[in-house]
Design a protein around this motif. Structure first.
Motif, PDB file in Angstrom:
ATOM      1  N   PRO A 121       0.966  -0.929  -0.051  1.00 12.57           N
ATOM      2  CA  PRO A 121       0.417   0.286   0.292  1.00 12.57           C
ATOM      3  C   PRO A 121       1.046   1.192   0.182  1.00 12.57           C
ATOM      4  N   ALA A 122       1.913   1.212   0.142  1.00 16.84           N
ATOM      5  CA  ALA A 122       2.819   2.676   0.699  1.00 16.84           C
ATOM      6  C   ALA A 122       3.252   3.028  -0.738  1.00 16.84           C
ATOM      7  N   TYR A 123       3.899   1.988  -1.192  1.00 14.28           N
ATOM      8  CA  TYR A 123       3.835   1.900  -2.740  1.00 14.28           C
ATOM      9  C   TYR A 123       2.933   2.252  -3.669  1.00 14.28           C
ATOM     10  N   MET A 124       1.114   1.753  -3.625  1.00 14.86           N
ATOM     11  CA  MET A 124       0.306   2.109  -4.491  1.00 14.86           C
ATOM     12  C   MET A 124      -0.162   3.723  -3.732  1.00 14.86           C
ATOM     13  N   ALA A 125       0.709   4.377  -2.352  1.00  9.02           N
ATOM     14  CA  ALA A 125       0.305   4.999  -2.285  1.00  9.02           C
ATOM     15  C   ALA A 125       0.850   6.503  -2.930  1.00  9.02           C
ATOM     16  N   ILE A 126       1.857   6.127  -3.824  1.00  7.50           N
ATOM     17  CA  ILE A 126       2.453   6.957  -3.627  1.00  7.50           C
ATOM     18  C   ILE A 126       1.987   7.451  -5.937  1.00  7.50           C
ATOM     19  N   TRP A 127       0.772   7.338  -6.459  1.00 11.54           N
ATOM     20  CA  TRP A 127       0.356   7.344  -7.542  1.00 11.54           C
ATOM     21  C   TRP A 127      -0.648   8.527  -7.276  1.00 11.54           C
ATOM     22  N   GLY A 128      -0.797   9.004  -6.220  1.00 14.65           N
ATOM     23  CA  GLY A 128      -2.011   9.881  -5.749  1.00 14.65           C
ATOM     24  C   GLY A 128      -1.952  11.178  -6.886  1.00 14.65           C
ATOM     25  N   LEU A 261      -1.363  -5.456   3.462  1.00 13.38           N
ATOM     26  CA  LEU A 261      -1.697  -5.500   2.507  1.00 13.38           C
ATOM     27  C   LEU A 261      -2.843  -5.241   1.325  1.00 13.38           C
ATOM     28  N   SER A 262      -4.092  -5.262   2.543  1.00 15.69           N
ATOM     29  CA  SER A 262      -5.037  -5.371   1.718  1.00 15.69           C
ATOM     30  C   SER A 262      -5.251  -3.318   1.274  1.00 15.69           C
ATOM     31  N   TRP A 263      -4.647  -2.536   2.212  1.00 17.24           N
ATOM     32  CA  TRP A 263      -5.488  -1.236   2.225  1.00 17.24           C
ATOM     33  C   TRP A 263      -3.873  -0.890   0.205  1.00 17.24           C
ATOM     34  N   ALA A 264      -3.833  -1.741  -0.436  1.00 12.03           N
ATOM     35  CA  ALA A 264      -2.993  -1.955  -1.516  1.00 12.03           C
ATOM     36  C   ALA A 264      -3.855  -1.021  -2.186  1.00 12.03           C
ATOM     37  N   GLY A 265      -5.279  -2.044  -2.361  1.00 14.43           N
ATOM     38  CA  GLY A 265      -6.625  -1.212  -3.268  1.00 14.43           C
ATOM     39  C   GLY A 265      -6.914   0.118  -3.480  1.00 14.43           C
ATOM     40  N   ALA A 266      -7.166   0.978  -2.091  1.00 16.21           N
ATOM     41  CA  ALA A 266      -6.980   2.075  -1.850  1.00 16.21           C
ATOM     42  C   ALA A 266      -5.782   3.413  -1.464  1.00 16.21           C
ATOM     43  N   GLY A 267      -4.687   2.194  -1.810  1.00  7.62           N
ATOM     44  CA  GLY A 267      -3.794   3.443  -1.345  1.00  7.62           C
ATOM     45  C   GLY A 267      -4.063   4.676  -1.677  1.00  7.62           C
ATOM     46  N   SER A 279       6.892  14.986  -3.006  1.00  6.50           N
ATOM     47  CA  SER A 279       8.510  13.437  -3.082  1.00  6.50           C
ATOM     48  C   SER A 279       7.402  12.404  -3.469  1.00  6.50           C
ATOM     49  N   LYS A 280       7.873  10.908  -4.527  1.00  4.55           N
ATOM     50  CA  LYS A 280       7.344  10.326  -4.123  1.00  4.55           C
ATOM     51  C   LYS A 280       7.647   8.849  -2.713  1.00  4.55           C
ATOM     52  N   ARG A 281       9.176   9.281  -2.182  1.00 10.10           N
ATOM     53  CA  ARG A 281      10.282   8.987  -1.650  1.00 10.10           C
ATOM     54  C   ARG A 281       9.583   9.206   0.206  1.00 10.10           C
ATOM     55  N   MET A 282       8.851  10.255   0.182  1.00  7.51           N
ATOM     56  CA  MET A 282       7.899  11.475   1.400  1.00  7.51           C
ATOM     57  C   MET A 282       6.663  10.460   1.526  1.00  7.51           C
ATOM     58  N   VAL A 283       5.860  10.331   0.111  1.00  4.87           N
ATOM     59  CA  VAL A 283       4.668   9.864   0.395  1.00  4.87           C
ATOM     60  C   VAL A 283       5.232   8.488   0.458  1.00  4.87           C
ATOM     61  N   PHE A 284       6.004   7.544   0.486  1.00  4.45           N
ATOM     62  CA  PHE A 284       5.784   6.223   0.746  1.00  4.45           C
ATOM     63  C   PHE A 284       6.654   5.654   2.141  1.00  4.45           C
ATOM     64  N   ALA A 285       7.436   7.042   2.680  1.00  5.55           N
ATOM     65  CA  ALA A 285       7.572   6.978   3.639  1.00  5.55           C
ATOM     66  C   ALA A 285       6.259   7.246   4.937  1.00  5.55           C
ATOM     67  N   MET A 286       5.623   8.130   4.584  1.00  7.52           N
ATOM     68  CA  MET A 286       4.509   7.973   5.300  1.00  7.52           C
ATOM     69  C   MET A 286       3.837   7.538   6.022  1.00  7.52           C
ATOM     70  N   THR A 287       3.444   6.907   4.541  1.00 11.44           N
ATOM     71  CA  THR A 287       2.115   5.732   4.554  1.00 11.44           C
ATOM     72  C   THR A 287       3.173   4.145   5.087  1.00 11.44           C
ATOM     73  N   TYR A 288       3.885   4.022   4.626  1.00 10.18           N
ATOM     74  CA  TYR A 288       5.063   3.102   5.556  1.00 10.18           C
ATOM     75  C   TYR A 288       4.974   3.388   7.149  1.00 10.18           C
ATOM     76  N   ALA A 289       4.942   4.111   6.772  1.00  8.08           N
ATOM     77  CA  ALA A 289       5.754   4.219   9.123  1.00  8.08           C
ATOM     78  C   ALA A 289       3.600   4.025   9.419  1.00  8.08           C
ATOM     79  N   GLY A 290       2.724   4.949   8.846  1.00  5.35           N
ATOM     80  CA  GLY A 290       1.647   4.414   9.534  1.00  5.35           C
ATOM     81  C   GLY A 290       1.325   3.511   9.372  1.00  5.35           C
ATOM     82  N   LEU A 291       1.512   2.833   8.507  1.00  3.46           N
ATOM     83  CA  LEU A 291       1.103   1.119   8.104  1.00  3.46           C
ATOM     84  C   LEU A 291       1.230   0.035   9.199  1.00  3.46           C
TER      85      LEU A 291
END
Length: 511
Positions: A121-128, A261-267, A279-291
């Protein structure tokens, strides 16, 4: 941002995630005739102050604002708040109580599985922020316009499914707090109504709710640690011979991995109002940390509670009543304050259901132009009714739902993420995306390679799944009874067959 684009959403505050309202759920001409009276009702509802009218239409670059540090931090807060909830805590129960694993085995599996599962889901979040599109709209650029409908239906199922689980757990806790005077059904209805009321208004109240829900819920969980911690049994050992224990470890790891992993479809659904240059890295890092922090925290707490069941007759009785009763038993000794804490944990489930309900409503609109023309608030209501009915019907089968539903949903997400990642890194690395063409079938991939890979990838789960209703021939070879290898086989098969199929598709079709 123009003044009228913030219609009905109140004043701006530092750290807010600003939401742009749409005058209609779709900019397209409606493919069906809509009676004038119904249109008037719709306009009246969409004019309600604070209601997000936008559906899946892309958030244009000029409609977004550069986020403050507080707004970036909100990414992690949202994911943390949404997942320090009882439904995730209860998954931790399954290590000692279902798979008969010891405290140390269960705890180690929780940590590593949650860390791995949060990557998707952290990876999928970068596309938003990059696209301004919702996750299942983004899926069209990887799966193709028509095949993406398949993943959309599956994502609706998983979002509604988690809402069902949360409502059941909330109903159980509220019933246990009342000493049985309030039925589980009434508790389910209370949770469902609160979640619907927040989700129907959309992004801004949702983010505000998540921001302020995190603090009291975290405090209550620490109180639970103080109250129940002395009864945890860290010396609890795994049951079975070496092969059986290894198989159970693998199955519990797969199950734990499937939950984040189930959050990937809504990331990316919740970050479309951030600018393209975020920043894609920032989005990934913030999402990954929270999850990862939230899932590890609550699942370890769940393992602790479950480990004490065998040595504590009161907890054993509570466990055989319901999962919610076991949680409430952890507050024993705190009297009325313990019951208050139980109510807080039950209501905290809303912070998990609201984002899944919001995502499910958007996914309905992805299914086609007629679906898109129907406003988001209507689909929010439909999804809420569905999970309310499912929760009432399945309230006595919670552990079976956990064991079968969670793992089954993880299978397709692994296959989907594998396709997205390989398309991104192999075939799209040096060419960009036309994010405005999300409804132009002539500019989107045909999706033949992705669809074949997705369907063939399911051979892996069929061969490797270990469920009550099906044990694959490969899964049955592990341990005395079997182990769940579905995730790993699905990933491996998809990773191997998609690149050559996609290469041929590009050579023959060109897109």
């Amino acid at each position: 941002m123009p003044e009228d684009s913030e219609k009905g959403l109140g004043e701006k505050h530092p750290g807010d995630v600003h939401v742009v309202s749409e005058p209609a759920a779709s900019n397209d001409a409606l493919p069906i005739h809509v009676p004038e009276k119904l249109s008037r009702w719709n306009r009246t509802i969409q004019s309600i102050k604070g209601l997000e009218a936008r559906g899946i239409s892309r958030v244009q670059p000029h409609e977004r604002e550069a986020p403050t540090l507080a707004a970036m931090t909100q990414m992690a807060i949202m994911w943390y708040s949404a997942n320090i909830t009882l439904n995730n805590l209860a998954v931790g129960f399954l290590g000692p109580l279902l798979f008969e694993l010891g405290f140390l085995d269960s705890a180690l599996i929780v940590v590593f599985a949650c860390l791995v599962g949060s990557v998707g889901p952290a990876y999928m979040a970068i596309w938003g922020p990059q696209s301004g599109n919702r996750t299942m709209v983004v899926a069209r650029y990887f799966m193709g316009y028509w095949p993406a409908k398949l993943t959309t239906v599956l994502n609706i199922i998983i979002m509604v499914g988690y809402g069902t689980i949360s409502c059941i757990l909330g109903g159980q806790v509220l019933s246990a707090v009342s000493g049985g005077r309030t039925s589980v059904v009434v508790g389910i209805v209370i949770i469902a109504l609160i979640c619907w009321a927040v989700a129907v208004f959309g992004m801004k109240p949702f983010h505000v709710y998540e921001k302020y829900q995190a603090i009291p819920l975290t405090l209550v969980l620490f109180i639970l640690i103080g109250s129940a911690g002395p009864h945890f049994n860290p010396s609890l050992q795994s049951v079975g011979n070496t092969a059986t224990i290894a198989a159970n470890r693998l199955s519990f790891f797969s199950l734990q991995l499937s939950v984040p992993l189930s959050w990937a479809g809504a990331g990316s659904d919740f970050f479309v109002y951030y600018p393209e240059n975020t920043s894609k890295r920032m989005v990934f890092a913030m999402t990954y940390a929270g999850l990862s922090i939230s899932f590890v925290f609550v699942n370890l707490l769940g393992v602790g509670l479950a480990s004490g069941v065998s040595a504590n007759p009161g907890w054993d009785t509570a466990y055989h009543t319901s999962s919610g009763a076991l949680l409430l038993a952890g507050f024993d000794g705190l009297g009325g304050f313990g019951k208050f804490c139980g109510v807080m944990v039950a209501l905290g489930l809303c912070s998990n259901v609201v984002p899944s309900l919001y995502a499910a409503a958007l996914d309905f609109q992805v299914l086609g132009k007629v679906w898109k023309a129907i406003p988001r608030y209507f689909w929010t209501t439909v999804a809420a009714v569905i999970y309310l009915v499912c929760a009432v019907a399945g309230r006595d089968q919670l552990f079976l739902i956990f064991q079968n539903f969670l793992a089954l949903m993880g299978y397709w997400l692994v296959i989907f993420i594998t396709i997205v990642f390989e398309e991104h890194m192999i075939f799209r690395r040096n060419r960009g995306f036309d994010w405005g063409a999300y409804e132009d079938k002539k500019k989107l991939p045909i999706g033949i390679a992705a669809l074949i890979s997705f369907l063939v990838g399911w051979v892996g789960p069929i061969l490797g799944m270990y469920q009550v209703w099906w044990t694959g021939p490969v899964a049955s070879q592990v341990g005395d009874a079997g182990a769940d290898l579905g995730l790993w086989l699905g990933f491996a098969i998809t990773a191997v067959i998609f690149p050559p199929l996609r290469f041929v598709e590009l050579m023959r079709i060109g897109r």
